[in-house]
Design a protein around this motif. Structure first.
Motif, short mmCIF file in Angstrom:
data_model
loop_
_atom_site.label_atom_id
_atom_site.label_comp_id
_atom_site.label_asym_id
_atom_site.label_seq_id
_atom_site.Cartn_x
_atom_site.Cartn_y
_atom_site.Cartn_z
N HIS A 204 27.53 19.71 28.48
CA HIS A 204 26.80 20.99 28.57
C HIS A 204 25.54 20.81 29.41
O HIS A 204 24.94 21.76 29.88
N ASP A 205 25.17 19.54 29.63
CA ASP A 205 24.01 19.22 30.47
C ASP A 205 24.18 17.80 31.00
O ASP A 205 25.22 17.17 30.75
N ASP A 207 21.94 14.18 31.01
CA ASP A 207 20.75 13.54 30.45
C ASP A 207 20.41 12.29 31.25
O ASP A 207 21.27 11.43 31.46
N ASP A 300 18.28 17.14 31.54
CA ASP A 300 17.20 16.60 30.71
C ASP A 300 16.70 15.32 31.36
O ASP A 300 17.50 14.43 31.67
N TRP A 316 19.36 8.32 23.13
CA TRP A 316 19.80 9.41 24.01
C TRP A 316 21.25 9.29 24.44
O TRP A 316 21.83 10.21 25.00
#
Ligand code: ATP
Ligand code: MN
Ligand code: MN
Length: 376
Positions: A204-205, A207, A300, A316
């Motif tokens: 979804h993103d 990092d 991110d 993370w």
């Protein structure tokens, strides 16, 4: 030596950090239903029931065989009555009536839509739902609603942001991030974390964890990077959170704690080179200027001091469930406190240093689990 050991249910640990969970899930039928149940409890802020279903999902994701009868889950951890009821029904009926009810539930459907917008969480959804709002159209139509800068961006780029990020897009963004960071700090280490580091094909993103191995610290790096992107027209949204880390601060005991790193939640404009269809376009008279040739991507960026890098990387990389279980295991089995910054031994009253993830697992007396085995 590599001969497969017989599977013994009673030896399966309740902690996902003591299991190896790859992306090959042979129990998707069950885990999908569990995740719907968990999400509904999350929307109701019932953390206990939510975690119960997430833990059960995580155990079934680890199972090397598909569950076909109740006997298959005998002796496994995290299989409470609520969970067993769902499994039993799926075995007998092929689907769960409870999960189906949730999917048709008005409140769940609204919360699902609301939380799909960047910047909208359970709290905001609750507020909107109480106001009688039900759909994203309702939100957009209500001009009296005060949206945050983040939520405005969330609505503006909604279609791009709900469509998943591909590995190819992640690689393209990775190049941009590396190039920009290295313009300012040539020795900086830029690592993709999150789902892509665990081998997922979509996310979804994206990092990124950034650290500088040299003696030089640069508190301005993140600001310089986003300023350059602004100038280049690549930055669609950005929210920089400054570090609140205090030297020697005790690791957080909260299982879902946010960390104190300097970070940036951004939306980048990824320009996608158009395939050359000019021969078709001229014949069909399509104006190329009207074709959108970019995609908004959630990124991110996390900045970690070098001595905290391994802890930040572990935290993370996730998965979220894997991270929760690592912390829970550390506290309950080792009397140690782990967070994204440090590991503290409460018996010896010392901080345990680590330069790599392997060293953190070793401090915790855990066998090393590779990133692609952390899909708990
Ligand atoms: P996806 O493919 O959906 O992005 P993901 O596993 O990468 O999946 P993220 O939400 O991007 O999920 O989070 C990556 C990891 O970072 C998770 O382990 C999560 O717990 C952790 N994380 C996310 N946000 C924060 C935060 N604000 N503070 C600390 N850790 C976070
Ligand atoms: Mn992610
Ligand atoms: Mn993320």
């Amino acid at each position: 030596e590599s001969e497969a050991l017989p599977f013994v249910a009673s030896k399966v640990s309740q902690y996902s950090c003591q299991r190896k969970t790859t992306l090959n899930n042979c129990n998707k039928k069950f885990t999908d239903a569990f995740e719907i149940m968990a999400e509904n409890y999350e929307f109701k802020e019932n953390e206990i029931f939510c975690l119960e279903f997430l833990r059960a999902a995580s155990v079934l994701k680890f199972l090397p065989f598909p569950v076909i009868r109740m006997k298959d889950i005998q002796g496994l951890p995290c299989m409470g009555d609520r969970v067993r009821d769902v499994i039993e029904e799926i075995i007998e009926e092929g689907e769960s009536s409870r999960a189906k009810e949730v999917l048709n539930d008005e409140r769940y459907k609204s919360f699902k839509q609301f939380t799909s917008v960047f910047g909208v969480g359970v709290k905001t959804s609750e507020k909107w739902y109480r106001m009688g709002l039900r759909t994203l159209e309702d939100i957009k139509a209500d001009k009296s609603l005060k949206l945050s800068k983040m939520q405005k961006a969330g609505f503006l780029y909604y279609e791009d942001l709900v469509s998943c990020v591909s590995k190819a897009e992640a690689d393209a963004v990775s190049l941009i991030v590396r190039n920009t960071v290295c313009t300012f700090l040539p020795d900086a280490l830029v690592t993709i974390t999150g789902g892509f580091r665990r081998g997922k094909k979509t996310g979804h993103d994206i990092d990124f964890l950034i650290t500088n191995p040299g003696p030089r610290e640069d508190d301005d790096l993140l600001h310089k990077v986003v300023d350059l992107w602004k100038k280049q027209g690549l930055l669609l949204y950005c929210d920089i959170i400054e570090s609140t880390f205090l030297k020697e601060q005790m690791p957080s005991r909260k299982v879902d704690a946010m960390d104190s790193f300097q970070k940036c939640f951004a939306i980048l404009k990824l320009c996608q080179p158009r395939v050359d269809n000019s021969c078709y376009n001229t014949s069909k008279n399509i104006d190329m200027a009207e074709v959108k040739d970019w995609k908004a991507i959630r990124v991110d960026l996390i900045i970690a001091p070098f001595e905290q890098y391994a802890f930040a990387l572990l935290g993370w990389t996730g998965s979220r469930q894997f991270g929760r279980d690592l912390r829970r295991y550390a506290i309950h089995e080792k009397k140690m406190i782990l967070d994204n910054h440090a590991l503290y031994d409460r018996k010896k009253r010392i901080f345990l240093k680590a330069r790599s993830e392997e060293e953190i697992f070793a401090h915790l007396d855990l066998d090393y689990v590779e990133p692609w085995e952390r899909n708990a």
